[in-house]
Design a protein around this motif. Sequence first.
Motif, short mmCIF file in Angstrom:
data_model
loop_
_atom_site.label_atom_id
_atom_site.label_comp_id
_atom_site.label_asym_id
_atom_site.label_seq_id
_atom_site.Cartn_x
_atom_site.Cartn_y
_atom_site.Cartn_z
N ASN A 220 -89.78 -24.21 50.26
CA ASN A 220 -91.10 -24.77 49.94
C ASN A 220 -91.57 -25.73 51.01
N ASP A 221 -90.66 -26.56 51.53
CA ASP A 221 -91.02 -27.49 52.61
C ASP A 221 -91.46 -26.73 53.86
N ARG A 222 -90.75 -25.65 54.17
CA ARG A 222 -91.09 -24.84 55.33
C ARG A 222 -92.48 -24.25 55.20
N LEU A 223 -92.82 -23.79 54.00
CA LEU A 223 -94.15 -23.23 53.78
C LEU A 223 -95.23 -24.30 53.95
N GLU A 224 -94.96 -25.51 53.51
CA GLU A 224 -95.93 -26.60 53.69
C GLU A 224 -96.10 -26.94 55.16
N ILE A 225 -95.00 -26.98 55.90
CA ILE A 225 -95.07 -27.24 57.34
C ILE A 225 -95.88 -26.14 58.03
N TYR A 226 -95.63 -24.89 57.63
CA TYR A 226 -96.35 -23.77 58.21
C TYR A 226 -97.86 -23.91 57.96
N LYS A 227 -98.23 -24.25 56.73
CA LYS A 227 -99.65 -24.40 56.40
C LYS A 227 -100.30 -25.52 57.22
N LEU A 228 -99.59 -26.64 57.39
CA LEU A 228 -100.11 -27.74 58.21
C LEU A 228 -100.29 -27.31 59.67
N GLU A 229 -99.30 -26.57 60.19
CA GLU A 229 -99.39 -26.12 61.58
C GLU A 229 -100.54 -25.14 61.77
N VAL A 230 -100.76 -24.26 60.80
CA VAL A 230 -101.88 -23.31 60.89
C VAL A 230 -103.20 -24.07 60.90
N GLU A 231 -103.33 -25.09 60.05
CA GLU A 231 -104.57 -25.88 60.02
C GLU A 231 -104.79 -26.60 61.35
N LYS A 232 -103.74 -27.13 61.94
CA LYS A 232 -103.86 -27.78 63.25
C LYS A 232 -104.26 -26.76 64.31
N LEU A 233 -103.67 -25.57 64.22
CA LEU A 233 -103.95 -24.53 65.19
C LEU A 233 -105.40 -24.07 65.12
N LYS A 234 -105.97 -24.05 63.92
CA LYS A 234 -107.36 -23.63 63.75
C LYS A 234 -108.34 -24.58 64.44
N LYS A 235 -107.89 -25.80 64.74
CA LYS A 235 -108.76 -26.78 65.40
C LYS A 235 -108.67 -26.67 66.92
N GLN A 236 -107.76 -25.86 67.43
CA GLN A 236 -107.56 -25.69 68.86
C GLN A 236 -108.35 -24.49 69.36
N ARG A 237 -108.70 -24.51 70.62
CA ARG A 237 -109.23 -23.31 71.27
C ARG A 237 -108.00 -22.61 71.86
N VAL A 238 -107.77 -21.36 71.47
CA VAL A 238 -106.52 -20.69 71.82
C VAL A 238 -106.76 -19.38 72.56
N SER A 239 -105.71 -18.95 73.23
CA SER A 239 -105.63 -17.58 73.74
C SER A 239 -104.54 -16.90 72.94
N LEU A 240 -104.81 -15.67 72.55
CA LEU A 240 -103.85 -14.93 71.74
C LEU A 240 -103.21 -13.83 72.56
N THR A 241 -101.93 -13.60 72.33
CA THR A 241 -101.28 -12.42 72.86
C THR A 241 -100.75 -11.62 71.68
N ALA A 242 -100.99 -10.34 71.72
CA ALA A 242 -100.49 -9.45 70.69
C ALA A 242 -99.61 -8.42 71.36
N ASP A 243 -98.37 -8.41 70.97
CA ASP A 243 -97.42 -7.45 71.53
C ASP A 243 -97.05 -6.47 70.43
N LEU A 244 -97.36 -5.21 70.64
CA LEU A 244 -97.09 -4.17 69.65
C LEU A 244 -96.11 -3.17 70.23
N TRP A 245 -95.20 -2.71 69.42
CA TRP A 245 -94.27 -1.69 69.87
C TRP A 245 -93.73 -0.91 68.69
N THR A 246 -93.11 0.22 69.01
CA THR A 246 -92.53 1.09 68.00
C THR A 246 -91.03 1.15 68.21
#
Length: 171
Positions: free
Chosen positions: A38-64
């Motif tokens: 439960n604590d980990r999930l709360e930390i994750y939610k806080l980090e996502v909210e902080k990340l939403k305030k940043q201007r970011v570059s995304l990398t998506a790596d897909l493979w099979t």
Amino acid sequence: MIIIDELPFKTVEQEGFCDLVNMLQPQFQIPSRTTITNDRLEIYKLEVEKLKKQRVSLTADLWTSRQNLSYMCLTAHFIDKDWTIHKRIINFCPISGHSSEIIGKYGIDNVFTVIVDNASSNDLCIRYLKRRLNAWKHSVLDSQHLHMRCYAHILSLVVKEGLKDVDTSIA
């Protein structure tokens, strides 16, 4: 410690760990693995909210995989106010559909660029993200430079193609 060292949550219930903690601080109450989850999930939610305030570059790596299962790792990169580069893995998951739907579901709307390999399915992903970011009016230069092709992937393709010409010599 559990998160940083990527240990299983059940570590807190193992005898050796409990003995060590009791030896170091007998009064410390070791949290259950449910509490840690439960604590980990709360930390994750806080980090996502902080990340939403940043201007970011995304990398998506897909493979099979060899089992013919498709996976994606989505990573956000940003520079903070102190000019320190940060990297956050947003998701690592098996995928069945288009990567655009998965990237789009995170609600990160301050995106500079998206770096993907040269697969044609990624073109659909980029078109989807351009429409979405432009509709939110959060794009930089109307998303003209949103799509960045992965140079490592391009270099790998060039080397593989070049090695075909000398394949018999190498063998």
